[in-house]
Design a protein around this motif. Structure first.
Motif, PDB file in Angstrom:
ATOM      1  N   TRP A 279      -2.522   2.365   3.380  1.00  0.00           N
ATOM      2  CA  TRP A 279      -1.097   2.692   3.495  1.00  0.00           C
ATOM      3  C   TRP A 279      -0.394   1.623   4.341  1.00  0.00           C
ATOM      4  O   TRP A 279       0.733   1.222   4.032  1.00  0.00           O
ATOM      5  CB  TRP A 279      -0.913   4.064   4.137  1.00  0.00           C
ATOM      6  N   ILE A 310       8.844   7.802   1.748  1.00  0.00           N
ATOM      7  CA  ILE A 310       7.455   7.361   1.573  1.00  0.00           C
ATOM      8  C   ILE A 310       6.641   7.683   2.827  1.00  0.00           C
ATOM      9  O   ILE A 310       5.478   8.092   2.734  1.00  0.00           O
ATOM     10  CB  ILE A 310       7.399   5.849   1.259  1.00  0.00           C
ATOM     11  N   LEU A 313       5.770  11.255   2.754  1.00  0.00           N
ATOM     12  CA  LEU A 313       4.680  11.453   1.808  1.00  0.00           C
ATOM     13  C   LEU A 313       3.338  11.093   2.441  1.00  0.00           C
ATOM     14  O   LEU A 313       2.329  11.782   2.243  1.00  0.00           O
ATOM     15  CB  LEU A 313       4.919  10.596   0.561  1.00  0.00           C
ATOM     16  N   TYR A 316       2.351  13.889   4.823  1.00  0.00           N
ATOM     17  CA  TYR A 316       1.908  15.044   4.035  1.00  0.00           C
ATOM     18  C   TYR A 316       0.502  14.813   3.492  1.00  0.00           C
ATOM     19  O   TYR A 316      -0.345  15.705   3.539  1.00  0.00           O
ATOM     20  CB  TYR A 316       2.885  15.288   2.884  1.00  0.00           C
ATOM     21  N   TYR A 317       0.262  13.620   3.004  1.00  0.00           N
ATOM     22  CA  TYR A 317      -1.027  13.310   2.392  1.00  0.00           C
ATOM     23  C   TYR A 317      -2.179  13.392   3.387  1.00  0.00           C
ATOM     24  O   TYR A 317      -3.219  13.978   3.095  1.00  0.00           O
ATOM     25  CB  TYR A 317      -0.986  11.915   1.748  1.00  0.00           C
TER      26      TYR A 317
END
Length: 322
Positions: A279, A310, A313, A316-317
């Motif tokens: 990431w 993003i 996200l 959350y991931y």
């Protein structure tokens, strides 16, 4: 009590970072160092001090994943939150020369960080020295480049900070330095203590806590400064300086931490290497298409919202994967 430790730790890190930056700038101006040298060295190191202190503290406590997660998470937060939120407040213009040097070096540092950690799930003292040497090389090349193309890497400090620093007396500079160091040390102690207690109570790996909660905490000074500058409609925060902070985090924070205490990633925190660091590389690379779509060399409000989304996200991931 753990939440209280984290809140107090955040507050002390912000205060400590502010004191350290002011004392560093004041000291440099007293010694008649150039604004460029101040920005590239003293101020860069001072603003990375919270990440450095937290990472060293974590490594010394046997929490290497906390040290690595803090750097990875901070680099992600610098692009996702700091750049994203600042662009929402005031769109930022990119320098066309940006991708020829600063951005390229950030991507190189990110890939080298991944390669070093991937070979053995650790960072040895020798690899730490290598990261520091690479940072020194970057700074030398940047300074040489500045002499040839001043506009490409010009760094301006906040004028209020600059003027107040020039008026500071020696005793006040030393006092700020001592207060900043003490606040950073105590803040890192409380932040690490609170984070570890929460991670243990909720059975969450310390790497996940570090890459999210702690990383955001150590990026608060940069976020606050960026938003204030945008709200005041002063000179836009330089994207090159933000990217330089990411380079400094890998080169100095991980490098110095590994030299003091070699970093080892245990099996419980391997997601740092299989997921989180990817990431980080992705956030670095995504700046290239952002520079051309749809409006060239401008980080618009729409793009800023995209970066924040993003980042959401990403958070959350990592928690959904537990």
């Amino acid at each position: 009590m753990s939440i209280l430790y984290i809140i107090l730790g955040f507050v002390l890190l912000v205060a400590g970072g502010e004191f350290l930056v002011r004392s560093s700038v004041g000291l440099s101006l007293k010694l008649n160092l150039s604004r460029m040298i101040i920005g590239l060295t003293v101020v860069s190191f001072a603003t990375s001090a919270p990440e450095l202190i937290v990472s060293v503290q974590g490594a010394l406590n046997g929490l290497s994943a906390l040290a690595v997660g803090n750097v990875i998470g901070s680099n992600i937060a610098n692009i996702g939150i700091v750049l994203g939120a600042t662009a929402v407040v005031a769109p930022l213009a990119m320098d066309k020369d940006f991708f020829k040097f600063n951005w390229l070096w950030m991507v190189v540092f990110s890939l080298i960080c991944y390669a070093v950690l991937w070979t053995g799930n650790n960072i040895t003292r020798l690899e730490g020295v290598f990261l520091i040497a690479l940072l020194v090389l970057f700074l030398v090349l940047l300074i040489r480049r500045a002499r040839k193309q001043p506009a490409a890497v010009d760094i301006d400090l906040d004028m209020d900070l600059d003027e107040s620093a020039q008026k500071n007396k020696w005793w006040k500079i030393i006092l700020y330095l001592l207060l900043g160091g003490a606040a950073l040390w105590l803040g890192s102690e409380w932040l690490v203590k609170g984070a570890v207690e929460i991670a243990t109570a909720l059975a969450i790996p310390e790497g996940v806590i570090a890459v999210s909660m702690i990383a955001v905490g150590t990026s608060v000074p940069e976020l606050a400064a960026s938003l204030i500058a945008a709200i005041k409609k002063e000179k836009a925060i330089s994207l090159g300086n933000l990217v330089g902070s990411n380079i400094f985090n890998i080169g100095s924070v991980l490098g110095i931490t590994a030299v003091i205490q070699p970093i080892e990633i245990d099996g419980q925190n391997l997601s740092l290497l299989s997921n989180d660091i990817l990431w980080m590389i992705g956030f670095a690379v995504v700046l290239l298409p952002l520079a051309f779509l749809p409006k060239r060399f401008v980080i618009s409000r729409f793009k800023g919202i995209g970066l924040l989304a993003i980042y959401g996200l990403f958070i959350y991931y990592i928690f959904n994967a537990l």
